[in-house]
Design a protein around this motif. Sequence first.
Motif, PDB file in Angstrom:
ATOM      1  N   LEU A 272      38.022  38.530  33.467  1.00  0.00           N
ATOM      2  CA  LEU A 272      37.892  37.484  34.487  1.00  0.00           C
ATOM      3  C   LEU A 272      36.579  37.607  35.258  1.00  0.00           C
ATOM      4  O   LEU A 272      36.001  36.590  35.668  1.00  0.00           O
ATOM      5  CB  LEU A 272      39.083  37.551  35.449  1.00  0.00           C
ATOM      6  N   ILE A 273      36.099  38.827  35.475  1.00  0.00           N
ATOM      7  CA  ILE A 273      34.807  38.995  36.147  1.00  0.00           C
ATOM      8  C   ILE A 273      33.703  38.353  35.326  1.00  0.00           C
ATOM      9  O   ILE A 273      32.839  37.635  35.856  1.00  0.00           O
ATOM     10  CB  ILE A 273      34.517  40.494  36.386  1.00  0.00           C
ATOM     11  N   ASN A 274      33.701  38.580  34.017  1.00  0.00           N
ATOM     12  CA  ASN A 274      32.667  37.989  33.165  1.00  0.00           C
ATOM     13  C   ASN A 274      32.818  36.480  33.045  1.00  0.00           C
ATOM     14  O   ASN A 274      31.825  35.763  32.922  1.00  0.00           O
ATOM     15  CB  ASN A 274      32.700  38.646  31.787  1.00  0.00           C
ATOM     16  N   ALA A 275      34.067  35.999  33.070  1.00  0.00           N
ATOM     17  CA  ALA A 275      34.271  34.548  33.033  1.00  0.00           C
ATOM     18  C   ALA A 275      33.744  33.892  34.294  1.00  0.00           C
ATOM     19  O   ALA A 275      33.214  32.767  34.247  1.00  0.00           O
ATOM     20  CB  ALA A 275      35.757  34.245  32.859  1.00  0.00           C
ATOM     21  N   ALA A 276      33.882  34.554  35.428  1.00  0.00           N
ATOM     22  CA  ALA A 276      33.380  33.997  36.689  1.00  0.00           C
ATOM     23  C   ALA A 276      31.871  34.168  36.800  1.00  0.00           C
ATOM     24  O   ALA A 276      31.170  33.289  37.314  1.00  0.00           O
ATOM     25  CB  ALA A 276      34.079  34.672  37.867  1.00  0.00           C
ATOM     26  N   PHE A 277      31.343  35.305  36.333  1.00  0.00           N
ATOM     27  CA  PHE A 277      29.903  35.571  36.444  1.00  0.00           C
ATOM     28  C   PHE A 277      29.107  34.756  35.437  1.00  0.00           C
ATOM     29  O   PHE A 277      28.071  34.172  35.781  1.00  0.00           O
ATOM     30  CB  PHE A 277      29.649  37.066  36.240  1.00  0.00           C
ATOM     31  N   GLN A 278      29.536  34.726  34.198  1.00  0.00           N
ATOM     32  CA  GLN A 278      28.840  34.069  33.096  1.00  0.00           C
ATOM     33  C   GLN A 278      27.399  34.564  32.990  1.00  0.00           C
ATOM     34  O   GLN A 278      27.170  35.690  32.603  1.00  0.00           O
ATOM     35  CB  GLN A 278      28.936  32.545  33.248  1.00  0.00           C
TER      36      GLN A 278
END
Length: 610
Positions: A272-278
């Motif tokens: 989820l962190i990577n999905a939000a950060f992109q």
Amino acid sequence: MVSKLFGTHNQLLTERGALLLRLTTGLFIGLLVGLLIDHDGKGGVLAALGQDWREILAQSLTLLAFVLWANAAVMRRISLAAWTGLVAVVLIFVSWHAQKLVGTANVSELAYVMILLALSFIANELVSSADQAGKIVAPYELYFDEAWKRGVQLALAIFFTLLFWAILVLGAALLGFIGFNWLKKLLDEPLVATPLLGLAFASAVHLGDIQPRLLTQVRALALGVLGWLLPVISLIGVIFAVSLLFSGLQPLWDTRAATATLLSACIAFVLLINAAFQQGEDERKVALVLKWSVRLGCLLLLLFAVLAAWSLSLRIFQYGLTIDRAYAAMVVVIALAYGVGYSIAVFKPGPWMAGLKPANIGLAMFKCVVFLAVLTPLAAPARLSVDHQVSRLLKGQVKPERFDWFVLSADTGQYGKSALAKLVASKDPTIVSWAQKASDGKLERRRYDLDPELEAEVTKPADLTRLAVVSPKGAKLPASFIATNFHALPDFTVPRCLMFEPMRDADRCHAALINLDASPDLEVAILSSDEGLSIFKQSPTGWIGLIQSQRLYDEAASQAFKNGEIRSAEPVLRDIILGDTRLRLTPVPPEGAGQPAVLFDATPLPPSKP
């Protein structure tokens, strides 16, 4: 013609060349896998290879096909050939190690398959992106685009292939209804089924390449949905962390699932962190709530990883390293690496969370090293488990009669057998005796295989003096009942509180002494924490079970038991004896005309004593 399709130098394949390579790969690898599959126990045309090598080659070729399908349109042809050859060698070695040294029982383990797939995907994206960029380490933006695009592409290709196969199966069923079974017989034949699946998957992957807008839209939707779940899990994580300050860690350890739960949370945080950060704020404006959720999520990730490492270390220190715990230790190491890397990025000066970019690249490479070590003798869970457990045995931390010898003889492949051979030559006669029995196959699997912790608990006497006797007031359980080994009762479900040390309030039971038959001896009724009612009766040979864990779905009845409001009563209708049959009569409330007033169950009487 060939030069038009494939080119004359180390360059990308044309669109037609990529399609041809994918279809050819699907067809020929599908045929080879079909030949390798052991059909009707005969082994097919390649039976001379032996069952083990057929499985090794079939698994390796299947994963090799994924590499060719994924890279046909993005890697230069010489680079693709070299990478494919290297992957083939690694896959064959890893599969050989799992089959020959670890044992066939572990080849099909979900953990093994997931690690192998993760290694194949991550390593392929690292190499593919580097080849596209023309340097060893590609820009983060290229890694991000390619990895998420490939993930969505493979997911859609799998869905398309499954749908394609479902349609074929449906068609075979429809034809079968009217007496034509030729399609079903074809689909049951590996030499037909595997090439068809290969061609379908290859076509689906190529369709994703020529429809980039579709992949981009699906990826954007997936990232958007996942990204906005981060604030939710971050809030839950904060509540959990604050609650630990008041409850302490013992309730968490008592769940006996702390490590698995915490590691699942770590995996969710990373996703989820990577999905939000992109890609940061390079291409889009990030909402303030997402920015703070990413920062908070990175710190919570480290906290959860540390707690998971603590929980796992306690179990390993107490009960030793098992194969499952070795896999868990691998995930803990990766989670700690992510937690440290992401937490550093939180405090690193510069653009918002810019440190996540190099951290993700480095962690991807680190995961490949860890995965490869776990899949080879370097850090094979079977080898690590055997070494640690044997070390505990030789140091006297576990007695030979409590040691799980069956794991060495059957579940850890060549590593366990080699350890047994060394233990047979030990100077301790007790160890030699047990090791010899295990080597000769004279020992059976224990009740809780591969988990010495549970094995130790089931034989640990329960402290029944802590059971709350609610009726009669002030009564105590009979000494003979307390001394009973309830784990030895055959084919009887015993409440947890009678088998284990009650460590939590949730595990404790309520007991009542009550007379349920003509004998003057009192029976013992036990209401467990899950509202299951069990009744035990004293017999000439000891205590036996009469009723096992009958669930009380009436909350008022459960509460009445706990309050001590329990008594016996004569039946409304007595039983009828008809020769050797007993009719147990049960009155039912009338609900309408024709409804019988009494139901009965017929049971044979026990044979009379001579």
